[in-house]
Write an enzyme that holds these catalytic residues in place. Structure first.
Site, short mmCIF file in Angstrom:
data_model
loop_
_atom_site.label_atom_id
_atom_site.label_comp_id
_atom_site.label_asym_id
_atom_site.label_seq_id
_atom_site.Cartn_x
_atom_site.Cartn_y
_atom_site.Cartn_z
N SER A 1 -45.63 36.12 126.49
CA SER A 1 -46.36 37.28 126.99
C SER A 1 -47.85 37.11 126.73
O SER A 1 -48.25 36.43 125.78
CB SER A 1 -45.87 38.56 126.31
N TYR B 1 -44.40 42.19 117.59
CA TYR B 1 -44.13 41.58 118.90
C TYR B 1 -45.20 40.56 119.26
O TYR B 1 -44.88 39.45 119.72
CB TYR B 1 -44.07 42.69 119.95
#
Length: 369
Positions: free
Chosen positions: A223, A236
């Site tokens: 990501s 994350y």
């Protein structure tokens, strides 16, 4: 006196008529028109059809532009070949594709497409598949954060389906809380699922892939948050940064030890999946929401072609590394304009989505990084 009428609505959230317009759409249009060699060479041919002389200024300009575009495309092709090497041969009838987190979202899309096209697909997930058993897809209940479960399922897949040739590491979870609000077990679970699971699956499946004479493909789903970070995403972001670093190091190792194994890194921006339901989308023109089907198409094309690749979408995701080059003051300004550090304030995640909070006017509006 009756209450005033609400403003007119043009979409699921009252979008204006120009909401679908984005910089990515504009770039795509130009790339398939003025910046495409075929279209570029049509212009001087049209001039010639009008009996324009070769030394006329419009003719010279159009030929110069067409030559520049053609040379640019040629240089990009050479760059890809030198950087990524020759593609491997892919025969879907012989491919055994393993997808983690494939019970929903992006993973499910890829699994269903390959299942319908004749490949053998194994889906690993703790959740049951959203659409039940899909054609050509076998579901294995597995918590990828548990190395013993991964090793057991890997042996079961090789026994029942055959030797894996493609591994797609797609599983992920999100806590969506400030660091001080997270418990240590929550942080450990997040890092185990989002980062350590990649090591577990690679250790379990990579030896089998390496035994295949035609090679195989490793797909790593990361990501842009791994590059820029974001408030309420400390765990994350750390995991995704580690995943990207793991991919790059693994690619370097495989280039030396197993040159027939291809690697694909996927770093999407805002992705429309339940994982980040409730996240407020930043600027839709500069940072449009990416639909899972668009990412799936790119991943499938890379696997089918047997090539190495780095897939980043939308447009800003392909240039996100330049963010670190900016002066600190401009980085702060960019974050404020993008709203990246306030986007998680209304985060509800998978649980909120399962409760039906994602249903709006008969459809779904799911916005995520």
């Amino acid at each position: 006196m009756p209450p005033p009428l609400p403003p007119p609505s043009f979409g699921p959230q009252g979008d204006s008529w120009f909401a679908p317009l984005s910089i990515d759409l504009i770039v795509k249009v130009f790339k398939t028109s003025f910046f495409h060699p075929f279209i570029a060479w049509i212009i001087p041919l049209c001039f010639r059809a009008q009996n324009m002389f070769w030394d006329a200024p419009p003719m010279l300009v159009s030929i110069g532009w067409a030559s520049f575009i053609t040379l640019s495309w040629l240089i990009m092709a050479i760059n890809d070949r030198l950087g990524y090497g020759r593609p491997r041969e892919v025969d879907l009838s012989d491919e055994v594709i393993v997808i983690t987190g494939g019970a929903s979202g992006l993973g499910l899309l890829i699994a269903e497409v390959y299942g319908m096209r004749g490949a053998t697909v194994a889906v690993l997930d703790v959740e049951e598949m959203e659409n039940g058993e899909a054609r050509g897809v076998t579901y294995y209940k597995c918590d990828v954060s548990d190395k013993e479960q991964v090793a057991r399922v890997a042996a079961q897949i090789e026994k029942e389906l055959g030797t894996p040739t493609v591994l797609i590491n797609n599983a992920a979870i999100v806590n969506g809380k400030p660091l001080l609000s997270q418990s240590l077990p929550e942080i450990e679970k997040s890092l185990s699922t989002n980062l350590l699971s990649h090591f577990y699956t690679l250790k379990a499946f990579l030896p089998s892939i390496a035994r295949n004479e035609r090679g195989g493909t490793i797909v790593t789903v990361s990501s842009v948050i791994g590059t820029v970070g974001a408030a309420r995403l400390t765990d994350y972001a750390a995991a995704k940064a580690g995943v990207s670093a793991l991919h790059r190091s693994l690619t370097a190792e495989l280039r030396q030890s197993h040159p027939n194994i291809r690697t694909v890194l996927v770093t999407p921006g805002q992705l429309s999946t339940p994982l980040f339901y409730g996240v407020r989308t930043p600027n839709r023109f500069l940072a449009p929401v990416v639909e899972p089907v668009d990412v799936a198409k790119e991943v499938i094309a890379a696997i089918d072609s047997g090539r190495n690749a780095h897939l980043a979408m939308p447009l800003y995701a392909r240039w996100i590394d330049w963010y670190s080059v900016l002066p600190v003051s401009l980085q702060v300004l960019a974050r404020r304009l993008a709203g990246v550090d306030t986007a998680m304030e209304e985060f509800k995640g998978r649980e909120g989505f399962k409760k039906g909070e994602g249903k709006e006017r008969g459809g779904f509006r799911i916005e995520a990084f």
